[in-house]
Design a protein around this motif. Sequence first.
Motif, PDB file in Angstrom:
ATOM      1  N   UNK A 140     -57.863  -4.537   8.536  1.00 55.26           N
ATOM      2  CA  UNK A 140     -57.864  -5.738   9.392  1.00 55.26           C
ATOM      3  C   UNK A 140     -57.522  -7.004   8.610  1.00 55.26           C
ATOM      4  N   UNK A 141     -57.542  -6.915   7.288  1.00 59.71           N
ATOM      5  CA  UNK A 141     -57.313  -8.087   6.437  1.00 59.71           C
ATOM      6  C   UNK A 141     -55.836  -8.127   6.043  1.00 59.71           C
ATOM      7  N   UNK A 142     -55.272  -9.306   5.922  1.00 56.92           N
ATOM      8  CA  UNK A 142     -53.863  -9.423   5.539  1.00 56.92           C
ATOM      9  C   UNK A 142     -53.651  -8.858   4.139  1.00 56.92           C
ATOM     10  N   UNK A 143     -52.421  -8.506   3.840  1.00 50.66           N
ATOM     11  CA  UNK A 143     -52.119  -7.927   2.527  1.00 50.66           C
ATOM     12  C   UNK A 143     -52.357  -8.940   1.404  1.00 50.66           C
ATOM     13  N   UNK A 144     -52.105 -10.227   1.675  1.00 50.64           N
ATOM     14  CA  UNK A 144     -52.349 -11.266   0.660  1.00 50.64           C
ATOM     15  C   UNK A 144     -53.845 -11.351   0.352  1.00 50.64           C
ATOM     16  N   UNK A 145     -54.666 -11.349   1.388  1.00 52.50           N
ATOM     17  CA  UNK A 145     -56.113 -11.425   1.180  1.00 52.50           C
ATOM     18  C   UNK A 145     -56.645 -10.130   0.560  1.00 52.50           C
ATOM     19  N   UNK A 146     -56.008  -9.006   0.886  1.00 52.22           N
ATOM     20  CA  UNK A 146     -56.393  -7.734   0.256  1.00 52.22           C
ATOM     21  C   UNK A 146     -56.160  -7.819  -1.244  1.00 52.22           C
ATOM     22  N   UNK A 147     -55.017  -8.369  -1.631  1.00 53.28           N
ATOM     23  CA  UNK A 147     -54.713  -8.506  -3.063  1.00 53.28           C
ATOM     24  C   UNK A 147     -55.742  -9.410  -3.743  1.00 53.28           C
ATOM     25  N   UNK A 148     -56.133 -10.498  -3.086  1.00 55.28           N
ATOM     26  CA  UNK A 148     -57.139 -11.406  -3.649  1.00 55.28           C
ATOM     27  C   UNK A 148     -58.487 -10.686  -3.786  1.00 55.28           C
TER      28      UNK A 148
ATOM     29  N   UNK B 108     -54.644   3.056   5.668  1.00 49.23           N
ATOM     30  CA  UNK B 108     -54.413   1.676   5.227  1.00 49.23           C
ATOM     31  C   UNK B 108     -52.922   1.364   5.386  1.00 49.23           C
ATOM     32  N   UNK B 109     -52.588   0.242   6.011  1.00 50.42           N
ATOM     33  CA  UNK B 109     -51.165  -0.110   6.160  1.00 50.42           C
ATOM     34  C   UNK B 109     -50.476  -0.195   4.796  1.00 50.42           C
ATOM     35  N   UNK B 110     -49.171   0.083   4.803  1.00 47.46           N
ATOM     36  CA  UNK B 110     -48.401   0.127   3.554  1.00 47.46           C
ATOM     37  C   UNK B 110     -48.507  -1.187   2.777  1.00 47.46           C
ATOM     38  N   UNK B 111     -48.448  -2.334   3.484  1.00 45.03           N
ATOM     39  CA  UNK B 111     -48.521  -3.634   2.800  1.00 45.03           C
ATOM     40  C   UNK B 111     -49.860  -3.801   2.081  1.00 45.03           C
ATOM     41  N   UNK B 112     -50.935  -3.391   2.730  1.00 44.44           N
ATOM     42  CA  UNK B 112     -52.263  -3.491   2.118  1.00 44.44           C
ATOM     43  C   UNK B 112     -52.389  -2.521   0.938  1.00 44.44           C
ATOM     44  N   UNK B 113     -51.878  -1.304   1.115  1.00 50.55           N
ATOM     45  CA  UNK B 113     -51.926  -0.318   0.033  1.00 50.55           C
ATOM     46  C   UNK B 113     -51.146  -0.834  -1.179  1.00 50.55           C
ATOM     47  N   UNK B 114     -49.993  -1.476  -0.919  1.00 50.87           N
ATOM     48  CA  UNK B 114     -49.191  -2.049  -2.003  1.00 50.87           C
ATOM     49  C   UNK B 114     -49.972  -3.146  -2.716  1.00 50.87           C
ATOM     50  N   UNK B 115     -50.706  -3.967  -1.959  1.00 51.34           N
ATOM     51  CA  UNK B 115     -51.524  -5.033  -2.559  1.00 51.34           C
ATOM     52  C   UNK B 115     -52.641  -4.446  -3.424  1.00 51.34           C
ATOM     53  N   UNK B 116     -53.283  -3.392  -2.945  1.00 47.23           N
ATOM     54  CA  UNK B 116     -54.340  -2.736  -3.730  1.00 47.23           C
ATOM     55  C   UNK B 116     -53.745  -2.212  -5.026  1.00 47.23           C
ATOM     56  N   UNK B 117     -52.633  -1.516  -4.924  1.00 50.04           N
ATOM     57  CA  UNK B 117     -52.018  -0.876  -6.087  1.00 50.04           C
ATOM     58  C   UNK B 117     -51.523  -1.911  -7.091  1.00 50.04           C
ATOM     59  N   UNK B 118     -50.968  -3.018  -6.618  1.00 49.01           N
ATOM     60  CA  UNK B 118     -50.466  -4.056  -7.538  1.00 49.01           C
ATOM     61  C   UNK B 118     -51.609  -4.590  -8.395  1.00 49.01           C
ATOM     62  N   UNK B 119     -52.708  -4.964  -7.766  1.00 51.21           N
ATOM     63  CA  UNK B 119     -53.857  -5.499  -8.519  1.00 51.21           C
ATOM     64  C   UNK B 119     -54.464  -4.426  -9.417  1.00 51.21           C
ATOM     65  N   UNK B 120     -54.505  -3.199  -8.934  1.00 50.30           N
ATOM     66  CA  UNK B 120     -55.064  -2.072  -9.703  1.00 50.30           C
ATOM     67  C   UNK B 120     -54.182  -1.756 -10.916  1.00 50.30           C
ATOM     68  N   UNK B 121     -52.876  -1.625 -10.683  1.00 47.76           N
ATOM     69  CA  UNK B 121     -51.962  -1.227 -11.761  1.00 47.76           C
ATOM     70  C   UNK B 121     -51.918  -2.246 -12.891  1.00 47.76           C
ATOM     71  N   UNK B 122     -52.004  -3.533 -12.533  1.00 49.15           N
ATOM     72  CA  UNK B 122     -51.962  -4.584 -13.551  1.00 49.15           C
ATOM     73  C   UNK B 122     -53.126  -4.482 -14.535  1.00 49.15           C
ATOM     74  N   UNK B 123     -54.280  -4.006 -14.080  1.00 49.24           N
ATOM     75  CA  UNK B 123     -55.482  -3.993 -14.921  1.00 49.24           C
ATOM     76  C   UNK B 123     -56.067  -2.589 -15.122  1.00 49.24           C
ATOM     77  N   UNK B 124     -55.311  -1.553 -14.772  1.00 45.18           N
ATOM     78  CA  UNK B 124     -55.831  -0.182 -14.846  1.00 45.18           C
ATOM     79  C   UNK B 124     -56.367   0.177 -16.236  1.00 45.18           C
ATOM     80  N   UNK B 125     -55.613  -0.142 -17.282  1.00 48.97           N
ATOM     81  CA  UNK B 125     -56.027   0.206 -18.642  1.00 48.97           C
ATOM     82  C   UNK B 125     -57.312  -0.520 -19.023  1.00 48.97           C
ATOM     83  N   UNK B 126     -57.400  -1.793 -18.671  1.00 47.15           N
ATOM     84  CA  UNK B 126     -58.619  -2.562 -18.982  1.00 47.15           C
ATOM     85  C   UNK B 126     -59.820  -2.018 -18.218  1.00 47.15           C
ATOM     86  N   UNK B 127     -59.612  -1.646 -16.951  1.00 49.48           N
ATOM     87  CA  UNK B 127     -60.698  -1.069 -16.147  1.00 49.48           C
ATOM     88  C   UNK B 127     -61.148   0.246 -16.755  1.00 49.48           C
ATOM     89  N   UNK B 128     -60.199   1.082 -17.149  1.00 49.10           N
ATOM     90  CA  UNK B 128     -60.550   2.361 -17.769  1.00 49.10           C
ATOM     91  C   UNK B 128     -61.345   2.161 -19.055  1.00 49.10           C
TER      92      UNK B 128
END
Length: 198
Positions: free
Chosen positions: A29-37, A103-123
């Motif tokens: 229900x949340x926009x892809x921009x807000x999902x990324x935030x 999850x809509x593709x735009x939201x999934x892309x927002x999740x993945x972008x934020x995740x991929x940028x910091x995946x190594x640090x999170x691990x």
Amino acid sequence: DDSFKMKFRFVGEQDCPDWLLAEIVVLAKITSVKTKMLVGAVVKDILGNPVDYEKVKKWTSDAKLGPEDVKALLACVTFIITNAAKHNVDGDSLSRELQQLGLPKENATSVVKAYSDKMTAVQKVLRSNSLRMWKLQDFDWRVDYVFGSSQLSNVYQPSLAIRTRVQDKVTKANVDPVKFQLMLSELKEAESILSSLE
């Protein structure tokens, strides 16, 4: 019937938990921009910067979510990010799996972008926290050599007196030589196993 359940890499090749499916509907229900935030805030939280709950409430206000929904949403995103990192899921696979869950593709892309940028640090953070136990605040020991007692005239046996303080709780123990050798052997084995994991 379990034979028809889908298995997802980001949950360790298991079926997706029902509570997560329900929260993905809310996340959609949340926009892809807000999902990324939102995902960015959760990633920062995992890395040690606490989530600003008031900001998150503002970001999700257009979806008209109550306070409990916002908390559940944070738990949902935290679960997705930590489990994807734990199971070393690449961004494309995570995006595909989130879309399969609704999850809509735009939201999934927002999740993945934020995740991929910091995946190594999170691990790295997850690894450092995975075996975190209490912190030893103080350790003291002494060897007592007992020559005799009122019950026995000739004992001649050493005894190790140990005192530890962990989280302000003091524990004392007396250990005879046989138990000490066993404890020392087990500690060396544990140290060796932990060293091999690094």
